[in-house]
Design an enzyme around this catalytic site. Structure first.
Site, PDB file in Angstrom:
ATOM      1  N   ARG A   1       0.733  -1.235   0.182  1.00 54.37           N
ATOM      2  CA  ARG A   1      -0.120   0.051   0.028  1.00 54.37           C
ATOM      3  C   ARG A   1       0.861   1.064  -0.009  1.00 54.37           C
ATOM      4  O   ARG A   1       0.568   2.256   0.484  1.00 54.37           O
ATOM      5  CB  ARG A   1      -1.044   0.031   1.181  1.00 54.37           C
ATOM      6  CG  ARG A   1      -1.910  -1.053   1.276  1.00 54.37           C
ATOM      7  CD  ARG A   1      -3.227  -0.507   0.306  1.00 54.37           C
ATOM      8  NE  ARG A   1      -4.132  -1.425   0.524  1.00 54.37           N
ATOM      9  CZ  ARG A   1      -5.333  -1.682   1.193  1.00 54.37           C
ATOM     10  NH1 ARG A   1      -5.631  -0.943   2.275  1.00 54.37           N
ATOM     11  NH2 ARG A   1      -5.896  -2.571   0.928  1.00 54.37           N
TER      12      ARG A   1
ATOM     13  N   ARG B   1      -3.320   6.668   1.376  1.00 54.78           N
ATOM     14  CA  ARG B   1      -3.687   7.607   1.973  1.00 54.78           C
ATOM     15  C   ARG B   1      -2.848   8.672   3.029  1.00 54.78           C
ATOM     16  O   ARG B   1      -2.824   9.464   3.457  1.00 54.78           O
ATOM     17  CB  ARG B   1      -4.698   7.743   2.705  1.00 54.78           C
ATOM     18  CG  ARG B   1      -6.309   7.320   1.954  1.00 54.78           C
ATOM     19  CD  ARG B   1      -7.431   6.638   2.581  1.00 54.78           C
ATOM     20  NE  ARG B   1      -7.144   5.453   3.167  1.00 54.78           N
ATOM     21  CZ  ARG B   1      -7.970   4.654   3.803  1.00 54.78           C
ATOM     22  NH1 ARG B   1      -9.175   5.075   3.968  1.00 54.78           N
ATOM     23  NH2 ARG B   1      -7.825   3.397   3.918  1.00 54.78           N
TER      24      ARG B   1
ATOM     25  N   ARG C   1      -6.752  11.820  -5.293  1.00 51.35           N
ATOM     26  CA  ARG C   1      -8.020  11.163  -4.997  1.00 51.35           C
ATOM     27  C   ARG C   1      -9.192  12.262  -4.909  1.00 51.35           C
ATOM     28  O   ARG C   1     -10.278  11.777  -5.749  1.00 51.35           O
ATOM     29  CB  ARG C   1      -7.632  10.392  -3.665  1.00 51.35           C
ATOM     30  CG  ARG C   1      -9.002   9.892  -3.250  1.00 51.35           C
ATOM     31  CD  ARG C   1      -8.601   9.073  -2.042  1.00 51.35           C
ATOM     32  NE  ARG C   1      -9.518   7.883  -1.583  1.00 51.35           N
ATOM     33  CZ  ARG C   1     -10.705   8.396  -0.616  1.00 51.35           C
ATOM     34  NH1 ARG C   1     -10.744   9.541  -0.145  1.00 51.35           N
ATOM     35  NH2 ARG C   1     -11.376   7.449  -0.254  1.00 51.35           N
TER      36      ARG C   1
ATOM     37  N   ASP D   1      -7.011  -2.710  -7.091  1.00 48.07           N
ATOM     38  CA  ASP D   1      -7.496  -3.369  -6.045  1.00 48.07           C
ATOM     39  C   ASP D   1      -7.740  -4.814  -6.351  1.00 48.07           C
ATOM     40  O   ASP D   1      -7.848  -5.045  -7.465  1.00 48.07           O
ATOM     41  CB  ASP D   1      -8.809  -2.620  -5.644  1.00 48.07           C
ATOM     42  CG  ASP D   1      -9.063  -2.869  -4.153  1.00 48.07           C
ATOM     43  OD1 ASP D   1      -8.531  -2.417  -3.300  1.00 48.07           O
ATOM     44  OD2 ASP D   1     -10.025  -4.076  -3.906  1.00 48.07           O
TER      45      ASP D   1
ATOM     46  N   TYR E   1     -14.919 -11.816   0.116  1.00 48.05           N
ATOM     47  CA  TYR E   1     -15.605 -10.639  -0.002  1.00 48.05           C
ATOM     48  C   TYR E   1     -16.805 -10.819  -0.727  1.00 48.05           C
ATOM     49  O   TYR E   1     -17.895 -10.341  -0.816  1.00 48.05           O
ATOM     50  CB  TYR E   1     -14.733  -9.621  -0.804  1.00 48.05           C
ATOM     51  CG  TYR E   1     -13.769  -8.988   0.252  1.00 48.05           C
ATOM     52  CD1 TYR E   1     -14.134  -8.112   0.902  1.00 48.05           C
ATOM     53  CD2 TYR E   1     -12.427  -9.559   0.085  1.00 48.05           C
ATOM     54  CE1 TYR E   1     -13.058  -7.507   1.816  1.00 48.05           C
ATOM     55  CE2 TYR E   1     -11.551  -9.050   0.909  1.00 48.05           C
ATOM     56  CZ  TYR E   1     -11.435  -7.967   1.912  1.00 48.05           C
ATOM     57  OH  TYR E   1     -10.837  -7.411   2.714  1.00 48.05           O
TER      58      TYR E   1
HETATM   59  O1  CP3 Z   1       0.060  -1.707  -2.472  1.00 48.78           O
HETATM   60  C1  CP3 Z   1      -0.279  -0.950  -3.251  1.00 48.78           C
HETATM   61  O2  CP3 Z   1       0.163   0.347  -2.966  1.00 48.78           O
HETATM   62  C2  CP3 Z   1      -1.199  -1.265  -4.490  1.00 48.78           C
HETATM   63  C3  CP3 Z   1      -2.444  -0.911  -4.223  1.00 48.78           C
HETATM   64  C4  CP3 Z   1      -3.568  -1.885  -3.340  1.00 48.78           C
HETATM   65  C5  CP3 Z   1      -4.607  -1.421  -2.946  1.00 48.78           C
HETATM   66  N1  CP3 Z   1      -5.273  -2.613  -2.404  1.00 48.78           N
HETATM   67  C6  CP3 Z   1      -5.073   0.129  -3.150  1.00 48.78           C
HETATM   68  C7  CP3 Z   1      -6.080   0.408  -1.911  1.00 48.78           C
HETATM   69  C8  CP3 Z   1      -3.444  -3.378  -3.359  1.00 48.78           C
HETATM   70  C9  CP3 Z   1      -2.297  -4.183  -3.596  1.00 48.78           C
HETATM   71  C10 CP3 Z   1      -4.747  -3.470  -2.732  1.00 48.78           C
HETATM   72  C11 CP3 Z   1      -5.207  -5.102  -2.230  1.00 48.78           C
HETATM   73  C12 CP3 Z   1      -5.927  -5.306  -1.374  1.00 48.78           C
HETATM   74  N2  CP3 Z   1      -7.427  -4.524  -1.445  1.00 48.78           N
HETATM   75  C13 CP3 Z   1      -6.227  -6.278  -0.548  1.00 48.78           C
HETATM   76  C14 CP3 Z   1      -5.119  -7.379  -0.276  1.00 48.78           C
HETATM   77  C15 CP3 Z   1      -4.164  -6.622   0.559  1.00 48.78           C
HETATM   78  C16 CP3 Z   1      -4.614  -6.459   1.950  1.00 48.78           C
HETATM   79  O3  CP3 Z   1      -4.476  -5.186   2.385  1.00 48.78           O
HETATM   80  O4  CP3 Z   1      -4.698  -7.353   2.544  1.00 48.78           O
HETATM   81  C17 CP3 Z   1      -7.604  -6.418  -0.016  1.00 48.78           C
HETATM   82  C18 CP3 Z   1      -8.035  -7.155   1.286  1.00 48.78           C
HETATM   83  C19 CP3 Z   1      -8.254  -5.302  -0.385  1.00 48.78           C
HETATM   84  C20 CP3 Z   1      -9.595  -4.900  -0.295  1.00 48.78           C
HETATM   85  C21 CP3 Z   1      -9.824  -3.266   0.106  1.00 48.78           C
HETATM   86  N3  CP3 Z   1      -9.345  -2.027  -0.720  1.00 48.78           N
HETATM   87  C22 CP3 Z   1      -9.933  -2.840   1.394  1.00 48.78           C
HETATM   88  C23 CP3 Z   1     -10.468  -3.964   2.541  1.00 48.78           C
HETATM   89  C24 CP3 Z   1     -10.061  -1.597   1.358  1.00 48.78           C
HETATM   90  C25 CP3 Z   1     -10.399  -0.406   2.309  1.00 48.78           C
HETATM   91  C26 CP3 Z   1      -9.366  -0.277   3.058  1.00 48.78           C
HETATM   92  C27 CP3 Z   1      -9.511   1.154   3.939  1.00 48.78           C
HETATM   93  O5  CP3 Z   1      -8.760   1.465   4.643  1.00 48.78           O
HETATM   94  O6  CP3 Z   1     -10.700   1.810   3.847  1.00 48.78           O
HETATM   95  C28 CP3 Z   1      -9.552  -0.998  -0.021  1.00 48.78           C
HETATM   96  C29 CP3 Z   1      -9.470   0.095  -0.676  1.00 48.78           C
HETATM   97  C30 CP3 Z   1      -7.904   0.523  -1.031  1.00 48.78           C
HETATM   98  N4  CP3 Z   1      -7.518  -0.221  -1.711  1.00 48.78           N
HETATM   99  C31 CP3 Z   1      -7.361   1.705  -0.540  1.00 48.78           C
HETATM  100  C32 CP3 Z   1      -6.247   1.689  -1.352  1.00 48.78           C
HETATM  101  C33 CP3 Z   1      -5.212   2.798  -1.476  1.00 48.78           C
HETATM  102  C34 CP3 Z   1      -7.916   3.055   0.319  1.00 48.78           C
HETATM  103  C35 CP3 Z   1      -8.842   3.526  -0.944  1.00 48.78           C
HETATM  104  C36 CP3 Z   1      -8.984   5.083  -0.539  1.00 48.78           C
HETATM  105  O7  CP3 Z   1      -9.922   5.161   0.555  1.00 48.78           O
HETATM  106  O8  CP3 Z   1      -8.184   5.931  -1.078  1.00 48.78           O
END
Ligand code: CP3
Length: 350
Positions: free
Chosen positions: A24, A28, A37, A74, A151
């Protein structure tokens, strides 16, 4: 390739210093990410617009001396492309408009064509590769079938996993059909990312660790192994290494290493030296600082980096990372301390 330490470490070849990237890393905690964003209006538009996805992918590389870029996207793009309609609600995380509720929905699920329904992802990969211009390698990724199914069946984030486990225990046949379809969809999707320019592949199995050992082997690892076997192993003369990350999967390191993957992503629970003793002659290891260490001080972060490097010890096959994604409240200055400490303190081990 100007900096190929990450690729070399994944193949357990000698490097000058230990490479580092951060799960990640575009996110943010960076004010420039929050600004992009804002312009994009929301997270999904960021993912679905290649120019925005490219911009945020490159942001952390401008600030920090990272050794890899990861596609900004994602894991839930696949279920979205299968018609479940992903959306995000503030503070609640991801949700689906049409979660899986019936057996009929599973039999009716179509496997998306990555070059049509997920074209925005392959376009982003090509654009990022072009803009990176060989600076560092680009990681493509997908969720594991089990994690995606979690999910899709729960309809969003869950604490109990009761819906997905109910389906698994009551209708294992249906669960297998779902996981088979997802494994096929993930394989096609990752091979399309490789054809578009992804140089390393990572499978995120965020929820494999909630299963019993037998269920993990049968319903999560088995499908990841199928994916690893069917991926493009070499593209334009370069080997495409695969990393498997099962959070809470330390019990199964030997099984994961036997899938044929090149590296295992580790959470923070075990000292990395112990994991190395178990599987380090077979695969590279990626990890494993607790993300919450970044709530401390520069001194404490440096000390923890030194501990982890010492625990791994001398030799090849270590990629430094956090044990899970970086949290949104982290001070970017401490990330700089982390990245620079890894490079500086790891010299003596190579
Ligand atoms: O690593 C990176 O920088 C690449 C981008 C990336 C994101 N999601 C961006 C993201 C990667 C590799 C993911 C994978 C992902 N997404 C996983 C597997 C890895 C892990 O964390 O276990 C999972 C379970 C998801 C599903 C997901 N997407 C969730 C649970 C959330 C909410 C998180 C939150 O804190 O609200 C997301 C959204 C998400 N994916 C964000 C980012 C940067 C936050 C989005 C935002 O509000 O800007």
């Amino acid at each position: 390739m100007k900096n190929d330490r990450f690729l070399r470490a994944l193949l357990r070849q000698p490097v000058d210093v230990t490479p580092i990237w951060i799960m990640r890393q575009a996110g943010r905690y960076l004010p420039e990410y929050r600004a992009t964003r804002e312009r994009a209006k929301n997270f999904l538009t960021l993912c679905k617009t290649p120019e925005f996805a490219c911009e945020v992918t490159l942001q952390p590389l401008e600030r920090f001396d990272l050794d890899a870029a990861i596609l900004f996207s994602d894991i839930l793009t696949i279920p979205d492309a299968m018609g479940l309609e992903l959306y995000f609600t503030e503070g609640e995380g991801p949700r689906f408009e049409n979660p899986i509720r019936t057996e009929k929905q599973i039999t009716n699920l179509a496997i998306p064509d990555p070059n049509i329904e997920l074209r925005y992802v392959t376009d982003a990969v090509s654009l990022i590769r072009r803009e990176l211009n060989g600076k560092v390698p680009l990681i493509g990724f997908a969720g594991s079938p089990w994690t995606l199914a979690t999910y899709m069946v729960e309809g969003g984030t869950t604490k109990t996993f009761s819906q997905v486990k109910k389906l698994l225990f009551q209708q294992p046949q249906s669960m297998s059909i779902l996981l088979d379809k997802l494994a096929q969809a993930v394989t096609n999707y990752l091979n399309a990312q490789i054809a578009a320019g992804a140089q390393v592949i990572m499978l995120f199995d965020t929820w494999g660790g909630i299963l019993s050992t037998q269920n993990y082997l049968d319903f999560s690892l088995n499908y990841m192994q199928k994916i690893v076997q069917n991926l493009t192993h070499e593209y334009e003369g370069q080997r495409i290494p695969v990393i498997i990350f099962t959070k809470d999967g330390n019990e199964w390191l030997e099984n994961i290493a036997n899938t044929g993957c090149d590296a295992i992503g580790l959470d923070w629970k075990l000292p990395i030296g112990q994991s190395r003793k178990r599987v380090g002659n077979q695969v590279a290891l990626q990890g494993n600082m607790d993300p919450c260490m970044l709530y401390t001080s520069p001194e404490q972060v440096r000390k923890e980096v030194a501990n982890i490097l010492a625990s791994f010890g001398s030799g090849n096959g270590h990629i430094f990372n956090l044990g899970h994604g970086i949290h949104p409240e982290i001070d970017p200055e401490l990330v700089k301390v982390l990245v620079d400490s890894v490079h500086e303190l790891s010299k003596k081990y190579h």
